[in-house]
Design a protein around this motif. Structure first.
Motif, short mmCIF file in Angstrom:
data_model
loop_
_atom_site.label_atom_id
_atom_site.label_comp_id
_atom_site.label_asym_id
_atom_site.label_seq_id
_atom_site.Cartn_x
_atom_site.Cartn_y
_atom_site.Cartn_z
N ALA A 152 0.83 -1.21 0.00
CA ALA A 152 0.00 0.00 0.00
C ALA A 152 0.86 1.25 0.00
CB ALA A 152 -0.93 -0.01 1.21
N TRP A 153 1.94 1.26 0.78
CA TRP A 153 2.83 2.41 0.83
C TRP A 153 3.45 2.66 -0.54
CZ3 TRP A 153 4.08 6.70 3.04
CH2 TRP A 153 5.35 7.25 2.91
N LYS A 154 3.91 1.62 -1.19
CA LYS A 154 4.54 1.79 -2.51
C LYS A 154 3.51 2.26 -3.54
CE LYS A 154 8.42 -1.37 -1.85
NZ LYS A 154 9.12 -2.59 -2.32
N THR A 155 2.30 1.76 -3.44
CA THR A 155 1.25 2.21 -4.34
C THR A 155 0.88 3.66 -4.07
OG1 THR A 155 0.35 -0.02 -4.59
CG2 THR A 155 -1.14 1.81 -5.09
N TYR A 156 0.79 4.01 -2.80
CA TYR A 156 0.51 5.40 -2.45
C TYR A 156 1.57 6.32 -3.06
CZ TYR A 156 1.03 9.69 0.16
OH TYR A 156 1.21 11.01 0.47
N LEU A 157 2.85 5.97 -2.92
CA LEU A 157 3.92 6.82 -3.44
C LEU A 157 3.86 6.92 -4.96
CD1 LEU A 157 7.01 5.79 -1.28
CD2 LEU A 157 5.66 7.88 -1.10
N SER A 158 3.62 5.80 -5.63
CA SER A 158 3.69 5.80 -7.09
C SER A 158 2.44 6.36 -7.75
CB SER A 158 3.95 4.37 -7.60
OG SER A 158 2.88 3.51 -7.26
N VAL A 159 1.28 6.21 -7.10
CA VAL A 159 0.02 6.58 -7.74
C VAL A 159 -0.58 7.87 -7.16
CG1 VAL A 159 -2.37 5.83 -8.19
CG2 VAL A 159 -0.49 4.17 -8.27
N HIS A 160 -0.49 8.05 -5.85
CA HIS A 160 -1.27 9.09 -5.19
C HIS A 160 -0.46 10.26 -4.63
CE1 HIS A 160 -4.78 6.50 -5.48
NE2 HIS A 160 -4.11 5.53 -4.91
N ASN A 161 0.79 10.05 -4.30
CA ASN A 161 1.52 11.07 -3.55
C ASN A 161 1.75 12.36 -4.33
OD1 ASN A 161 4.62 12.12 -2.96
ND2 ASN A 161 3.41 11.82 -1.10
N LYS A 162 2.23 12.24 -5.54
CA LYS A 162 2.42 13.39 -6.44
C LYS A 162 3.28 14.49 -5.80
CE LYS A 162 -2.06 12.50 -8.60
NZ LYS A 162 -1.48 11.54 -9.54
N GLY A 163 4.31 14.07 -5.06
CA GLY A 163 5.27 15.01 -4.50
C GLY A 163 4.85 15.69 -3.22
N ARG A 164 3.76 15.27 -2.59
CA ARG A 164 3.28 15.91 -1.38
C ARG A 164 3.99 15.37 -0.14
NH1 ARG A 164 -2.21 17.94 -1.61
NH2 ARG A 164 -2.86 16.73 0.22
N GLY A 165 4.04 16.20 0.90
CA GLY A 165 4.52 15.73 2.19
C GLY A 165 3.50 14.80 2.81
N VAL A 166 3.96 13.94 3.72
CA VAL A 166 3.07 12.95 4.30
C VAL A 166 3.39 12.75 5.78
CG1 VAL A 166 4.58 11.04 3.55
CG2 VAL A 166 2.17 10.58 4.09
N VAL A 167 2.35 12.58 6.57
CA VAL A 167 2.45 12.20 7.98
C VAL A 167 2.08 10.73 8.08
CG1 VAL A 167 1.59 12.56 10.32
CG2 VAL A 167 1.89 14.51 8.78
N LEU A 168 2.94 9.92 8.68
CA LEU A 168 2.62 8.52 8.95
C LEU A 168 1.97 8.45 10.33
CD1 LEU A 168 5.89 6.81 7.70
CD2 LEU A 168 3.75 7.08 6.47
N ILE A 169 0.84 7.74 10.44
CA ILE A 169 0.10 7.65 11.69
C ILE A 169 -0.18 6.18 11.98
CG2 ILE A 169 -1.96 8.34 12.98
CD1 ILE A 169 -2.30 10.63 10.94
N GLY A 170 0.26 5.71 13.15
CA GLY A 170 -0.01 4.33 13.52
C GLY A 170 -0.30 4.21 15.00
N HIS A 171 -1.00 3.15 15.36
CA HIS A 171 -1.25 2.85 16.76
C HIS A 171 -1.16 1.34 16.95
CE1 HIS A 171 -4.05 2.34 20.39
NE2 HIS A 171 -2.91 2.84 20.83
N SER A 172 -0.47 0.93 18.02
CA SER A 172 -0.38 -0.47 18.41
C SER A 172 0.21 -1.30 17.25
CB SER A 172 -1.77 -0.97 18.84
OG SER A 172 -1.68 -2.20 19.53
N GLN A 173 -0.52 -2.29 16.74
CA GLN A 173 0.00 -3.09 15.63
C GLN A 173 0.31 -2.19 14.42
OE1 GLN A 173 -1.19 -6.99 12.84
NE2 GLN A 173 -2.44 -6.47 14.61
N GLY A 174 -0.48 -1.16 14.24
CA GLY A 174 -0.20 -0.22 13.15
C GLY A 174 1.14 0.45 13.32
N THR A 175 1.49 0.80 14.57
CA THR A 175 2.81 1.37 14.83
C THR A 175 3.90 0.35 14.53
OG1 THR A 175 2.15 3.08 16.39
CG2 THR A 175 4.34 2.14 16.70
N GLY A 176 3.67 -0.92 14.90
CA GLY A 176 4.64 -1.95 14.58
C GLY A 176 4.90 -2.04 13.09
#
Length: 382
Positions: A152-176
């Motif tokens: 998903a991260w690689k797809t986000y970067l290649s398809v959706h990011n378009k040079g924008r800054g990004v905040v990564l947000i995770g909790h618990s298993q998501g943080t892992g």
């Protein structure tokens, strides 16, 4: 119609059918094999919606940020919520996924466009029956979950990011999941680091070298020590009392099987969201979702509050209860200590003392997080 036209019409109809199937299956769209729980353009996006907020203490209603283009993105990976009976969840969009996205991620749509992949996480079933599985099996479950997040991260970067800054947000298993993603994909890559506005990694034992803001999970990405600092990490685990000896959070692991840092040279990171620079005790800006959580997390919330959690007629509320927060070292742990002010309700560890206030890691200071991301965005985009 001519044969060529008929073929084009049939091809268009087939493409439309495939697109409709992708949009309806599980309630989320997919691209490059990724199924999105939240993403700009989804018809039913739980990371958007009404942001009106009741200020319980003052009796007024506060409007959320106006709709419109946001200058940055957020990439959110949710915690362990799946109640499916298999060790790894399916890619279905279940009520538990929708509920946790509404509670934790939707408020960030004040300040960013939120992307959240559905991933085959280790389920609550696997967590509760952990003793039935070998170390190798548990590692395999984690690899499956991480493979979805990485894709998903690689797809986000290649398809959706378009040079924008990004905040990564995770909790618990998501943080892992995001700790590993940052260790392997972001921290060693200058171009990836340049896109990082910040990372909010809560309830997941981000590790730093003792006495340092980096050198554990990340060699190049420090902890955030100012609200307008970018390319940095916010991390904590909330506790209402001194963490017990068997606390799940707030300590660096003694050993590691996956290459992550471990041992006595490291400690769990803690950044005080009310006072990043000098860690003075401060009043947290608590923001809660009004609707109750569904499933097992809803039961855990009632344990935390000793009854029904606060609620209001609007989607969000600022509770009358106020809490002081500060990072403390206690019983060998490094945690965000949460102390009630005045007659505020005492928050209880849930589901058991070793979890601390895990369920509230995000919402106990959600208002502070939104303020910090807004300040970081201004700094990053300037």
């Amino acid at each position: 119609m001519g044969q060529g036209v008929s073929r084009r019409v049939l091809a268009a109809l087939a493409a439309a059918a495939v697109g409709a199937a992708l949009l309806t299956a599980g309630g989320a769209a997919a691209d490059d094999g990724v199924r999105w729980l939240c993403r700009p353009g989804l018809a039913d996006d739980p990371c958007r919606g009404g942001l009106a907020t009741t200020d319980v203490a003052n009796g007024g209603t506060v409007a959320g940020a106006p709709a419109g283009d946001k200058k940055i993105d957020c990439f959110y990976v949710y915690p362990t919520v799946s109640q499916e009976l298999t060790p790894n969840a399916s890619l279905k969009t279940t009520p538990q996924l929708v509920g946790i996205a509404e509670h934790q991620a939707a408020r960030f749509s004040d300040v960013c466009d939120v992307y959240a992949p559905v991933y085959r996480q280790r389920t609550l079933t696997a967590l509760l029956a952990g003793g039935l599985y070998s170390d190798a099996q548990r590692a395999a479950f984690t690899r499956i979950a991480y493979s979805d997040v990485l894709q998903a991260w690689k797809t986000y970067l290649s398809v959706h990011n378009k040079g924008r800054g990004v905040v990564l947000i995770g909790h618990s298993q998501g943080t892992g999941m995001l700790r590993r993603l940052m260790r392997e994909e972001v921290d060693p890559d200058p171009s990836a680091r340049a896109k990082l506005v910040s990372a909010i990694l809560l309830g997941g034992n981000v590790v730093v070298r003792k006495g340092s803001d980096r050198g554990g999970d990340f060699q190049n990405i420090p902890l955030c020590r100012a609200e307008n600092q970018t390319g940095c990490v916010l991390a904590w685990a909330a506790f209402g009392k001194t963490p017990p000896d068997n606390a799940r959070f707030g300590r660096a692991p003694e050993s590691s099987t996956d290459g992550s840092p471990a041992g006595p040279d490291y400690e769990a990171a803690c950044t005080n969201p009310t006072s990043l620079g000098v860690d003075r005790p401060g009043t947290a800006s608590t923001v809660l979702r009004s609707e109750p959580l569904v499933g097992l997390l809803g039961i855990a919330a009632k344990i935390t509050y000793g009854g029904a959690p606060p609620s209001a007629a609007t989607p969000w509320l600022i509770p009358a209860d106020r809490y002081t927060v500060q990072c403390v070292h206690a019983n060998g742990a490094h945690v965000l200590q949460v102390t009630p002010q005045g007659d505020a309700r005492t928050l209880r560890a849930s589901p058991t003392p070793d979890w601390g206030l895990h369920l509230l890691d995000v919402n106990i200071a959600l208002g502070d997080l939104i303020r910090i991301v807004a300040a970081e965005t201004a700094a990053y985009t300037s």
